[in-house]
Design an enzyme around this catalytic site. Structure first.
Site, PDB file in Angstrom:
ATOM      1  N   LYS A  67       0.864  -1.193   0.000  1.00  0.00           N
ATOM      2  CA  LYS A  67       0.000   0.000   0.000  1.00  0.00           C
ATOM      3  C   LYS A  67       0.891   1.230   0.000  1.00  0.00           C
ATOM      4  O   LYS A  67       1.919   1.269   0.690  1.00  0.00           O
ATOM      5  CB  LYS A  67      -0.886   0.002   1.263  1.00  0.00           C
ATOM      6  CG  LYS A  67      -1.587   1.330   1.544  1.00  0.00           C
ATOM      7  CD  LYS A  67      -2.639   1.684   0.495  1.00  0.00           C
ATOM      8  CE  LYS A  67      -3.226   3.081   0.763  1.00  0.00           C
ATOM      9  NZ  LYS A  67      -4.169   3.497  -0.311  1.00  0.00           N
ATOM     10  N   CYS A 125      -0.509  11.253  -5.622  1.00  0.00           N
ATOM     11  CA  CYS A 125      -0.387  11.793  -4.272  1.00  0.00           C
ATOM     12  C   CYS A 125      -0.764  13.277  -4.317  1.00  0.00           C
ATOM     13  O   CYS A 125      -0.706  13.914  -5.369  1.00  0.00           O
ATOM     14  CB  CYS A 125       1.023  11.629  -3.763  1.00  0.00           C
ATOM     15  SG  CYS A 125       2.225  12.376  -4.841  1.00  0.00           S
TER      16      CYS A 125
HETATM   17  C1  YRO Z   1      -5.938   9.526  -3.476  1.00  0.00           C
HETATM   18  C2  YRO Z   1      -4.788   9.714  -2.509  1.00  0.00           C
HETATM   19  C3  YRO Z   1      -5.305   9.565  -1.071  1.00  0.00           C
HETATM   20  C4  YRO Z   1      -4.236  11.094  -2.689  1.00  0.00           C
HETATM   21  C5  YRO Z   1      -3.662   8.681  -2.810  1.00  0.00           C
HETATM   22  C6  YRO Z   1      -3.928   7.236  -2.389  1.00  0.00           C
HETATM   23  C7  YRO Z   1      -4.974   6.576  -3.229  1.00  0.00           C
HETATM   24  C8  YRO Z   1      -6.200   6.188  -2.725  1.00  0.00           C
HETATM   25  C9  YRO Z   1      -6.578   6.400  -1.300  1.00  0.00           C
HETATM   26  O1  YRO Z   1      -5.816   5.935  -0.385  1.00  0.00           O
HETATM   27  O2  YRO Z   1      -7.651   7.001  -1.104  1.00  0.00           O
HETATM   28  N1  YRO Z   1      -7.149   5.609  -3.520  1.00  0.00           N
HETATM   29  C10 YRO Z   1      -6.914   5.378  -4.855  1.00  0.00           C
HETATM   30  O3  YRO Z   1      -7.775   4.845  -5.598  1.00  0.00           O
HETATM   31  N2  YRO Z   1      -5.703   5.727  -5.377  1.00  0.00           N
HETATM   32  C11 YRO Z   1      -4.724   6.331  -4.628  1.00  0.00           C
HETATM   33  O4  YRO Z   1      -3.643   6.636  -5.168  1.00  0.00           O
END
Ligand code: YRO
Length: 312
Positions: free
Chosen positions: A44, A131
Site C-alpha cells: 500500500k 499523491c
Molecule cells: C488519493 C490519494 C489519497 C491522494 C492517494 C492514495 C490513493 C487512494 C486512497 O488511499 O484514497 N485511492 C486510490 O484509488 N488511489 C490512490 O492513489
C-alpha cells in the site's frame, strides 16, 4: 501458454499482481498475496507517518459489477513498516516485491526513497503520483512542472530502475507533455497506468444518499467502467515512451481484459477492484483465462502480441 514477464529488470513468473492499495496494507494482507497465484506483490502506498485514513464507508463496489468507488485517504502503516517488511522478505522466492511510496511532499518522498536506497534491497519502487500536491493545486500527476521537479530529484537518488503510478489523462496534449517529462529520466523504467479515475460521485437512488462518507461522496472510480480509459493510457504511453515499460491496471475482470491490456502495450497487469471483490483467488482464475485465450489465438508468449493492437 507462457504468461511470464520481466519488469524493471526483475522476472515475474506471471504478469499479474495487485494494484497498490488492495490486499497489501498489513503483513497479513501481504501474506495472502505471497500465497496467491500472483506473479508479484506491491505494498500500500506509504507515507512517512502511519495514517488511519478516512472514516468509513470509504470503499464500495457499484451495482452490476461496473466497478467501485473509494476515498480511503491513504491509510497505511508508515514507510518504516514496509521497509522492515522489505528487509525480511525472501527475495529467493520467485515473486518479486514492489514498494509503493506516496509522500505528501517532495521532502517526504526524498526521506522515504533514501531509506530504501540505503537499505540496498532488491525490491522495486513505484512512486504514486496521484499523491496530493500543494493544497489548492491539482494532484502531482496533473502538474507537469511539479512531476519534473520531483523526478529530477528522485531519479538520481534512486539510481536503479523504478516506476511511477499515474492518474488517467484524457487529452492528447497531456499524454505528449507527460511523456516529454518521463523521457528525460533513463532509470524511470516503467509507468503504471491508471490510478482510479478521480472524483467520481456514486449516489443511491432509493436513499438519495452518497455511497461513501468522505469528501461529500466524491472518490476514485475503478473497475470495468474505467477499462477503456485504462487501455488508452497504456497504449498512449506505450507509443510515446520508447525503451520504457507500461504496467496496465484498470478494468481487469477476466483474462480478456488482461489480454487487451497486453495488446495495448502492457508488460505487466495489476488488478484492484476485482481483487477486492473476489479475493486472491482472482489471480489463478485470470492467469488460466489468459493462458486459454493465448492458446486459442495461437500465441505462445506475451511478446507475440504485446503492443500489437491494430489500427484501421
Ligand atoms: C488519493 C490519494 C489519497 C491522494 C492517494 C492514495 C490513493 C487512494 C486512497 O488511499 O484514497 N485511492 C486510490 O484509488 N488511489 C490512490 O492513489
Amino acid at each position: 501458454a507462457d504468461i511470464s514477464t520481466t519488469l524493471a529488470g526483475v522476472k515475474l513468473p506471471n504478469l499479474l499482481f495487485n494494484a497498490s492499495g488492495v490486499c497489501c496494507q498489513t503483513e497479513a494482507d501481504l501474506k495472502l498475496m505471497v500465497e496467491s497465484e500472483s506473479g508479484a506483490l506491491i505494498t500500500k502506498s506509504a507515507t512517512v507517518e502511519q495514517r488511519d485514513g478516512n472514516p468509513a464507508p470509504r470503499y464500495t463496489p457499484l451495482p452490476n459489477g461496473i466497478g467501485s468507488i473509494n476515498s480511503m485517504g491513504l491509510p497505511n502503516e508508515g514507510y518504516e513498516y514496509y521497509l522492515e517488511y522489505a528487509k525480511k522478505y525472501d527475495y529467493n522466492s520467485e515473486k518479486p516485491l514492489f514498494i509503493s511510496l506516496s509522500g505528501l511532499s517532495l521532502d517526504d518522498n526524498v526521506k522515504m526513497c533514501k531509506a530504501f536506497v540505503d537499505a540496498k534491497l532488491p525490491c522495486v519502487l513505484e512512486i504514486n503520483y496521484s499523491c496530493p500536491n500543494v493544497p489548492g493545486k491539482p494532484q502531482m500527476g496533473y502538474d507537469m512542472e511539479a512531476m519534473e521537479k520531483s523526478l529530477s530529484v528522485l531519479a538520481p537518488l534512486i539510481k536503479k530502475p523504478f516506476g511511477i503510478k499515474l492518474p488517467p489523462y484524457f487529452d492528447i496534449a497531456h499524454f505528449d507533455q507527460a511523456a516529454a517529462v518521463f523521457n528525460k529520466f533513463d532509470n524511470l523504467a516503467f509507468v503504471t497506468c491508471i490510478n482510479s479515475v478521480g472524483n467520481g460521485l456514486a449516489i443511491d437512488f432509493v436513499t438519495e444518499q452518497a455511497l461513501i462518507k468522505p469528501k461529500d461522496g466524491f472518490g476514485g472510480l475503478g473497475g470495468l467502467m474505467v477499462l477503456n480509459t485504462a487501455l488508452a493510457n497504456v497504449n498512449a504511453f506505450h507509443r510515446r515512451l520508447p525503451g520504457k515499460q507500461i504496467v496496465g491496471v484498470g478494468g481487469v475482470v477476466s483474462g480478456k481484459e488482461a489480454f487487451l491490456h497486453v495488446l495495448a502495450g502492457a508488460s505487466a497487469v495489476q488488478i484492484g477492484t476485482m481483487l477486492k471483490e473476489e479475493g486472491p483467488g482472482v489471480f489463478a482464475r485470470i492467469a488460466k483465462e489468459l493462458s486459454d485465450i493465448m492458446v486459442a489465438k495461437g500465441y505462445k508468449t506475451l511478446e507475440d502480441f504485446r503492443g500489437k493492437v491494430k489500427t484501421l
